[in-house]
Write an enzyme that holds these catalytic residues in place. Structure first.
Site, PDB file in Angstrom:
ATOM      1  N   ALA A  64     -25.983 -44.259  -7.765  1.00  0.00           N
ATOM      2  CA  ALA A  64     -24.716 -43.532  -7.621  1.00  0.00           C
ATOM      3  C   ALA A  64     -24.433 -42.721  -8.877  1.00  0.00           C
ATOM      4  O   ALA A  64     -24.904 -43.043  -9.964  1.00  0.00           O
ATOM      5  CB  ALA A  64     -23.581 -44.515  -7.362  1.00  0.00           C
ATOM      6  N   LYS A 108     -21.711 -37.416  -6.222  1.00  0.00           N
ATOM      7  CA  LYS A 108     -20.462 -38.166  -6.090  1.00  0.00           C
ATOM      8  C   LYS A 108     -19.761 -37.946  -4.756  1.00  0.00           C
ATOM      9  O   LYS A 108     -19.081 -38.826  -4.243  1.00  0.00           O
ATOM     10  CB  LYS A 108     -19.509 -37.791  -7.227  1.00  0.00           C
ATOM     11  CG  LYS A 108     -19.970 -38.239  -8.602  1.00  0.00           C
ATOM     12  CD  LYS A 108     -19.028 -37.745  -9.686  1.00  0.00           C
ATOM     13  CE  LYS A 108     -19.469 -38.202 -11.061  1.00  0.00           C
ATOM     14  NZ  LYS A 108     -19.325 -39.658 -11.251  1.00  0.00           N
ATOM     15  N   GLY A 155     -15.318 -40.408 -15.489  1.00  0.00           N
ATOM     16  CA  GLY A 155     -14.036 -40.949 -15.029  1.00  0.00           C
ATOM     17  C   GLY A 155     -13.810 -40.833 -13.533  1.00  0.00           C
ATOM     18  O   GLY A 155     -12.695 -40.544 -13.086  1.00  0.00           O
ATOM     19  N   SER A 157     -17.788 -49.514 -14.203  1.00  0.00           N
ATOM     20  CA  SER A 157     -17.783 -48.279 -14.988  1.00  0.00           C
ATOM     21  C   SER A 157     -16.889 -48.465 -16.208  1.00  0.00           C
ATOM     22  O   SER A 157     -15.774 -48.967 -16.085  1.00  0.00           O
ATOM     23  CB  SER A 157     -17.268 -47.111 -14.151  1.00  0.00           C
ATOM     24  OG  SER A 157     -17.017 -45.986 -14.984  1.00  0.00           O
ATOM     25  N   ASN A 162     -24.813 -51.174 -14.503  1.00  0.00           N
ATOM     26  CA  ASN A 162     -24.166 -49.907 -14.815  1.00  0.00           C
ATOM     27  C   ASN A 162     -24.525 -49.502 -16.255  1.00  0.00           C
ATOM     28  O   ASN A 162     -25.416 -50.087 -16.873  1.00  0.00           O
ATOM     29  CB  ASN A 162     -22.642 -50.049 -14.645  1.00  0.00           C
ATOM     30  CG  ASN A 162     -21.974 -48.775 -14.162  1.00  0.00           C
ATOM     31  OD1 ASN A 162     -22.257 -47.687 -14.650  1.00  0.00           O
ATOM     32  ND2 ASN A 162     -21.068 -48.899 -13.205  1.00  0.00           N
ATOM     33  N   GLY A 206     -32.512 -47.328 -17.166  1.00  0.00           N
ATOM     34  CA  GLY A 206     -33.597 -47.000 -18.083  1.00  0.00           C
ATOM     35  C   GLY A 206     -34.975 -46.934 -17.477  1.00  0.00           C
ATOM     36  O   GLY A 206     -35.972 -47.097 -18.186  1.00  0.00           O
TER      37      GLY A 206
END
Length: 339
Positions: free
Chosen positions: A61, A65, A113, A174, A245, A296
């Protein structure tokens, strides 16, 4: 070919490059120009959460978006595409600049955000689905929604996306929405997990469709905290956990000129943290719940490492930005070779 495109894109502001590349990709897909430039997808079917994934490598994700480009992204060989994070209402996200490349470290810092066009837009976009792989929809809460009312936002998103999603991902990790990570602990976590499961049961009964739910967690937890989250997910019978995340740590990028930027760090610098979380989860849960490994993955060997640590599936984001579509088939081939 991607090396040339990357040179051009990396000469631009990161957010401009992001939007331009997606616009070009979307246009190429609509004009049916993608297929000659894309390798045949790796076929390595795997069943996770009761769903059949064409291969084990998905798109994480954050890249798409609003589900405006998933049909095009799906042609690049991914076994799954996860769109979002989407919130009930549209919101602009944080002020720009909010996206930074750490080129030497192969990392990205973002403080976007949850900028998105809202769940109604996403559902309308998904209705134009041509992509045949597995589609996940990642949901979150609006910035203006207080922590104690977070469940209501997740319920609104679930109601909207349930019939469109193959699986739903719950983003409680997040670092760019104030207070969001507090939902990973204690009574906040229990209240949220129980409420989401109740909503899933109601929607299952109403639609006759069972949509599995995965929860995406942060890498910045102690081993005991990781185990606590795992216990809560297993006891509430969640279908999967996504690990992880982005990180708020800058320990792996001490010399970067961007190290003081606020936001979540992804890419190579988070690889070790993410793999550690996967390993702790796998050892603690002993197969009670599948793990989707993300964080990663820059090479096929990195994808293989996540699987060996205990993941059933992996997802790409920053590696895809740095390496392009070639990484998808490289990672899928590496995972397939383990079978």
């Amino acid at each position: 070919m991607y090396a040339f495109a990357r040179k051009l894109l990396f000469s631009l502001d990161p957010e401009t490059a992001h939007e331009l590349s997606l616009d070009c990709l979307g246009a190429a897909e609509r004009l049916q120009l993608l297929k000659p430039f894309v390798a045949t997808p790796v076929s390595d079917p795997v069943e996770v959460m009761g769903l059949r994934f064409p291969n084990a490598v998905g798109l994480a994700a954050g890249l798409d978006k609003n589900a405006d480009y998933f049909n095009a992204l799906g042609q690049l060989g991914f076994g799954s595409v996860e769109v979002g994070t989407v919130t009930p209402l549209p919101q602009p996200g944080n002020p720009q600049p909010r996206l930074f490349r750490l080129i030497e470290e192969e990392g990205i810092i973002n403080r976007m955000g949850f900028n998105n066009k809202g769940v109604a837009h996403l559902v309308a976009a998904v209705a134009r689905r041509r992509y045949r792989g597995v589609l996940g929809i990642n949901i979150g809460k609006n910035k203006a929604t207080p922590e104690e009312q977070a469940l209501s936002d997740y319920e609104k998103c679930m109601d909207a996306v349930y019939e469109s999603a193959d699986y739903i991902a719950i983003n409680i990790s997040s670092p760019n929405t104030p207070g969001l990570r507090n939902l990973q602990f204690g009574e906040n976590l229990s209240h949220l997990l129980q409420g989401i499961k109740r909503r899933q049961a109601l929607l299952h009964e109403a639609t006759g469709k069972r949509v599995p739910i995965a929860v995406k967690i942060a890498p910045d937890m102690t081993d005991d905290e990781i185990k606590g989250v795992a216990d809560a997910l297993v006891s509430n019978q969640y279908e999967a956990v996504i690990a992880t995340n982005t990180t708020v740590s800058r320990d792996e990028v001490p010399h970067s000129p961007h190290k003081e930027e606020m936001g979540g760090l992804s890419g190579r610098p988070v690889a070790e943290k993410s793999t550690h979380v996967i390993r702790v989860l796998a050892e603690h849960m002993q197969g009670a719940m599948p793990i989707i490994g993300v964080g990663g993955i820059m090479t096929g060997a990195d994808a293989e490492e996540k699987i060996r640590a205990g993941a059933s599936l992996v997802q790409l984001y920053s590696g895809f930005i740095y390496r392009g579509p070639a990484l998808v088939s490289e990672a899928a081939s590496a995972v397939a070779a383990l079978s």
